[in-house]
Design an enzyme around this catalytic site. Sequence first.
Site, short mmCIF file in Angstrom:
data_model
loop_
_atom_site.label_atom_id
_atom_site.label_comp_id
_atom_site.label_asym_id
_atom_site.label_seq_id
_atom_site.Cartn_x
_atom_site.Cartn_y
_atom_site.Cartn_z
N ASP A 142 14.12 1.11 -7.80
CA ASP A 142 13.08 1.64 -6.94
C ASP A 142 12.79 0.57 -5.89
O ASP A 142 13.10 -0.62 -6.08
CB ASP A 142 11.82 2.01 -7.72
CG ASP A 142 10.92 2.96 -6.92
OD1 ASP A 142 11.14 3.09 -5.69
OD2 ASP A 142 9.99 3.56 -7.49
C1 BGC Z 1 8.94 5.35 -4.71
C2 BGC Z 1 10.24 6.09 -4.86
C3 BGC Z 1 10.85 6.34 -3.51
C4 BGC Z 1 11.04 5.01 -2.81
C5 BGC Z 1 11.66 5.13 -1.45
C6 BGC Z 1 9.09 4.11 -3.85
O1 BGC Z 1 7.86 3.57 -3.55
O2 BGC Z 1 8.44 4.99 -5.96
O3 BGC Z 1 10.01 7.30 -5.55
O4 BGC Z 1 12.05 7.03 -3.65
O5 BGC Z 1 9.77 4.39 -2.66
O6 BGC Z 1 10.77 5.69 -0.55
#
Ligand code: BGC
Length: 842
Positions: A314
């Site tokens: 993530d």
């Molecule tokens: C989120 C993810 C997301 C990623 C990219 C993160 O803060 O937890 O779900 O895909 O950002 O935007």
Amino acid sequence: MDEKDDISHESTPLVKGSPRGKFWHWCKTHKLIVIPVVVMILLLPLLGLLALNKQHARADYTSPIIYPSPQGYGAGNWTDAYTKAHAMVSEMTLEEMNNITLGVVDGSTGCVGVSGSVPRLGFPGFCLHDAGNGVRNTDGVNAYASGLHVGATWNTSLAYERAVFMGAEFKRKGVNVALGPVVGPIGRIAEGGRNWEAFAADPYLDGILGAQSVRGLQQSVIASVKHFVAYEQETNRNPIAGEDNTTQSTSANLDDQTMHELYLWPFQDLMYAGAGCVMCSYNRINNTYACENSKTMNGILKGELNFQGFVVSDWAGQHSGLSSANAGLDMAMPTSGYWDKNQLANAVNSGDFNKTRLVDMATRIIATWHQFGQNETGFPALGVGMPPDLLAPHNYTDAKDPAARSSLLQQAIEGHVLVKNSNNSLPLNRPKVLSIFGYDAISQSMYNPDGTGLFKQDWEVLSLNSQQGMDIGSNAPVENPPQTAQGVLYVGGGSGSNTPAYISAPYDAIQARAYDDGTAIFSDFTSNEPAIVASSDACLVFINEYASEVWDRPGLADSKSDNLVSHVASTCNNTVVVIHNAGIRLVDAWIENPNVTAVIFGHLPGQDAGRAVAQILYGDVSPSGRLPYTVAKQASDYGKLQSACQAKDSKDPTSPQCNFDEGVNVDYRNFLAQKIRPRYEFGYGLTYTTFDYSNLNIKINATASANNTVLAPVYTNGTTDQNSKTDGVSNGGLQSLFDSVGSIQATIANTGKVAAAEVSQLYIQIPASYLNAKNPRTQVLRGFQKVTIQPGDSTTVTFPLRFKDVAIWDVVRQAWVIPVGEFKVFVGKSVLDTPLEGTFST
Ligand code: BGC
């Protein structure tokens, strides 16, 4: 004590000049040194004990180390892709391999992540982009119904169809990896900020709908299943840097059985469906960060589930260099200070890092690229339709397929759940006068890219105060976040939000009806105490319950909206309430008021919110949604599963602990276990007709495997010989877990006057005690079928059962086993309304 006193207490006089005497003399003359040293020595055992104690407290929740990382080898239908990947990676330098394992930020596209490339060998890199409900933050796209809304449809073919259309949009925009679907969080806590991104507070429903979504998305792009694993709260989801120390992310502390039977369950279904990518989550699991957790990534995902694709972190969820690589992380996003500047390649050269792992990381990435045909000419250029700034000149890429329109509307319709309908208040019948109230009935007052050139259909539009903005910036828990949002809530906030080409608000759609029916409409969307025209046939009140990534909700209902409903209902004796809710929303402030005649949970329908709710209000279609979670009578009924774990409640607030000691008993299982009657139970929902159930037919041929001494897991959970023991193992792990063990049938008759779809549900009570002894094992959802039945007709539904549906996870044997005993079977309309009951034995 002075020197004299001291000597007088000695039992054996010391002889001045002897070594012992000299020592004591020295001690007496150097008291300033000796006393602290003695105190230290005396305290040492105590400190040791304390440390042990602390360690012991931690020892309950430590994550085992599982090395080495299983290598992808081309299981199942991945064989060709691996052959091609091996050929390509064998030509790469260590630096090139290193380069494709992390993101580069070049700002030339709007992709939320862009991986490194190897132009020399034809690998252009990946554009990774959000999210599970449609393409985020750009123009020319649709807003599909959100995960929870799809959960409320209980419609597997619609889930598939939605994902097919959505995947095609990602592809047209030049996205290689769609960052969804979401099956974690499951919804352990009622106030969870991201529960709406996943389908249901139940692993079975999540698994079935999530797997359909993977199959659909992967017709066009790679699906990145997220967030792996046990990511159940936003509060303290990321570390907070302090002056003296860092507060770590919350640790989800759970046992192996709970992991398998609840949190891992849907992921396994999605791996079986062939997902190409998995995103590891922000939280810690048993005190080790998810993106450096060798037990969950090496042991479970790549070992037990035999995952052949790649694991991406993530965003900024990577917290170590070689540890994360050795634990099974393959790609770090959006950049990496741990792996950049050839750090992995250098570590191989210096002998600190095993080359096999780096080769496996690159091979997994390249194999996934091949597996989904993205190596073929014709796949759009990276991020081609994703301009970094919508305000700057750019080529408009219309990713919308006109063929998706009917599916979008159908998704929006089917996720509405009617929970109250007294006096046949609904459907409306050509009303002469309608009054419409509530801030949620109309469109957003601003729907436009902001100064950064990007849409912000997320927390920014909610006018957070500067302190809240700073909290978000520093990952600190956000104080008093908003609970509602102006404008129809068609999606929640954060990376799961999206930006459709249009928004159909309820007021727009009802106005169009007024034209057809000659209805007079009065409205007030701003006042909380609107005046009410006495001739109103019905008063429609639209409110919402907002939720967003980054924070957990501050409650399960907001008093301002409740006051609006109560105010309208105090005068209008036919008050119909529609709630667009990004999660569980309590209604007890006004539900028993007889003037509140109808209530609909409208969830997050996507761009056709208005058009869809109008079809239900006017009876063009009968509602067919059912609750994918439990609505309690009062917040306290959720007990400790109401709110997020707080750092301050941990012994060491810099290491927040969250003990999942309720085991698998979350949501409806918690209510069953605690014997608390909710307001509206899981699976509940009304429609405009009635259904009768009959003819339960149980055809199960499952044999108990619990006492079977020859049964052993074919896979070895993350041990070194994982790759040599592949009999019966493919994508998703042991394939026999998905074999049929029979089916259960029932007959359903439509006994009312209109056509409608029924969501028939199968619950099974497995005859085995739960390892986590203080938690009883309750009945669990193990099947559902949605069928449309004409009035007067009946139909037979069949619930197929797989081995895993009647098995439990045996922690000692590390295997799924079917226990011996009598299984109870419940079939009906919700978890608490099961007119058909029976048994089968193993
Ligand atoms: C989120 C993810 C997301 C990623 C990219 C993160 O803060 O937890 O779900 O895909 O950002 O935007």
